[in-house]
Design an enzyme around this catalytic site. Structure first.
Site, PDB file in Angstrom:
ATOM      1  N   TYR A 136       0.843  -1.275  -0.109  1.00 17.17           N
ATOM      2  CA  TYR A 136       0.135  -0.075   0.080  1.00 17.17           C
ATOM      3  C   TYR A 136       0.851   1.249  -0.163  1.00 17.17           C
ATOM      4  O   TYR A 136       1.958   1.085   0.713  1.00 17.17           O
ATOM      5  CB  TYR A 136      -0.847  -0.178   1.164  1.00 17.17           C
ATOM      6  CG  TYR A 136      -1.623  -1.107   1.480  1.00 17.17           C
ATOM      7  CD1 TYR A 136      -2.414  -1.841   0.425  1.00 17.17           C
ATOM      8  CD2 TYR A 136      -1.745  -1.548   2.840  1.00 17.17           C
ATOM      9  CE1 TYR A 136      -3.261  -2.748   0.926  1.00 17.17           C
ATOM     10  CE2 TYR A 136      -2.874  -2.554   3.161  1.00 17.17           C
ATOM     11  CZ  TYR A 136      -3.316  -3.371   2.094  1.00 17.17           C
ATOM     12  OH  TYR A 136      -4.208  -4.557   2.340  1.00 17.17           O
ATOM     13  N   GLU A 193     -15.956  -0.843  25.290  1.00 17.27           N
ATOM     14  CA  GLU A 193     -17.091  -0.564  24.433  1.00 17.27           C
ATOM     15  C   GLU A 193     -17.680   1.104  24.425  1.00 17.27           C
ATOM     16  O   GLU A 193     -18.380   1.480  23.577  1.00 17.27           O
ATOM     17  CB  GLU A 193     -18.130  -1.550  24.377  1.00 17.27           C
ATOM     18  CG  GLU A 193     -17.780  -2.805  23.837  1.00 17.27           C
ATOM     19  CD  GLU A 193     -18.658  -4.009  23.879  1.00 17.27           C
ATOM     20  OE1 GLU A 193     -19.225  -3.974  25.054  1.00 17.27           O
ATOM     21  OE2 GLU A 193     -18.618  -4.940  23.295  1.00 17.27           O
TER      22      GLU A 193
END
Ligand SMILES: [Zn+2]
Ligand SMILES: [Zn+2]
Length: 383
Positions: free
Chosen positions: A287, A363
């Site tokens: 990349y 979370e």
């Protein structure tokens, strides 16, 4: 149901069912179902990639991008939502990225009438390898309507949940792959003078290659050269004919990225020929480096300050030598890639690095990242 709870359930469902690059069929289905439920049109690109389009009232279009794939790692976390698929795990947090983008889509779908432009939600397969961004671009993800600016985020262990970090310029490296075969002349271990010992030459090549980093590169323009695999030889008393070396070469600036293969080959050629060996070299550009547009990066910072409150949006001066195929998007249009804090702010739970079999997130990061994404969209389209 509260949005946060709904998103945690989505994240855990994806986490339990990890899929590798270009196999994200169930993940894609879940994304499509969720987007359509909120009146967002969807399209499939690059096999398992999904793009959702929310049409507002205006010409401009901003894209938000999440990657979808998991890794071939056996999860070691003893949690109720641990991976149910042996040998596969969301150890890079792409389950969280998908969830955050769905969260932003849900919130923005309820505010579509107030949006002075369009939002594209790009769910991209196979970031870990071989790369899903490029095929999605080739299949037109940035067209119809044309995308003006793109933003994406990545889970960042070590940064507390509820914080984000962004910087300008090169933020992620170009991760190239080197495959090198050293070819000597095999023979008897007692008679080295009648052979060309490929292992002895490979030792010298490995050491000389580190000079590319320490003596041939600008110290202010980072390069990493890791030989991660080396194999050759068959027995203690046999001089090896061939050695195979594989390595990861990482750089930040497009100029250095461009010239590295030439410098590396020059060293390999010089050392092997000095000892009478030859070589075969394959240098693969995986990349390009990810380059953040300064204006878009500032926009992300300001939006995050608004969404998260004081002290939670940080300006980063330090790039990562990790790689990201988000770079293909920023090659085409202005964009910014930011870091989403996922560590437990109370530090009661340990923070494991990306790709660790113990990687997990706090979370609370999810609603925080959703609010940042929503704010970015609203700031950009309604400015
Ligand atoms: Zn990864
Ligand atoms: Zn990742």
């Amino acid at each position: 149901m509260q949005l946060k709870q709904q998103l945690i359930e989505i994240r855990r469902r994806i986490h339990q069912h990890p899929e590798l690059g270009f196999e994200e069929f169930e993940t894609a289905k879940l994304i499509e179902e969720t987007l359509r439920k909120y009146g967002i049109e969807t399209k499939r690109l690059a096999k398992t990639g999904v793009v959702g389009l929310l049409r507002g009232n205006g010409e401009r279009t901003i894209a938000l991008r999440a990657d979808m794939d998991a890794l071939p790692i056996q999860e070691l976390n003893q949690v109720e939502y641990a991976s149910k698929i042996p040998g596969k795990m969301h150890a890079c947090g792409h389950d969280v990225h998908v969830t955050c983008l769905l969260g932003a889509a849900i919130v923005l779908s309820n505010r579509r009438n107030a949006l002075r432009g369009n939002v594209k939600f790009i769910f991209q397969p196979a970031e870990e390898a071989p790369g899903g961004a490029k095929p999605m671009i080739e299949e037109g993800v940035l067209e119809d309507p044309k995308v003006d600016v793109i933003v994406g985020g990545h889970c960042w262990p070590g940064l507390p949940a509820g914080c984000i970090e962004v910087g300008e310029g090169p933020v992620m490296a170009a991760p190239d792959v080197l495959t090198l075969k050293i070819i000597g002349k095999g023979g008897h271990g007692a008679m080295p003078h009648t052979t060309v010992d490929a292992i002895a030459v490979a030792f010298q090549v490995g050491v000389a290659l580190q000079q590319v980093v320490s003596r041939m590169s600008d110290p202010l323009d980072p390069v990493v050269l890791t030989i991660g695999s080396i194999s050759g030889g068959t027995a203690p008393n046999v001089i090896a004919q061939e050695v195979l070396m594989k390595g990861s070469i990482r750089s930040l600036s497009p100029e250095t990225h461009e010239k590295l293969p030439r410098i590396i080959e020059q060293v390999v050629k010089g050392v092997t020929s000095a000892y009478g060996a030859t070589y075969e070299m394959d240098y693969y550009n995986l990349y390009p480096p990810t380059i953040n547009d300064p204006k878009v990066a500032q926009m992300v910072l300001k939006a995050a300050e608004k969404a998260l409150g004081p002290g939670k949006a940080l300006w980063s001066r330090y790039p990562s030598m990790g790689g990201e195929d988000f770079s293909y998007f920023t090659q085409k249009i202005p964009g910014a890639f930011f870091r989403i804090g996922v560590s437990d702010p109370s530090k009661q739970r340990p923070s494991y690095p990306l790709h660790s079999p113990n990687f997990d997130v706090c979370e609370d990061a999810i609603p925080a990242a959703v609010s940042v994404l929503v704010q970015i969209v609203e700031d950009y389209l309604n400015q």
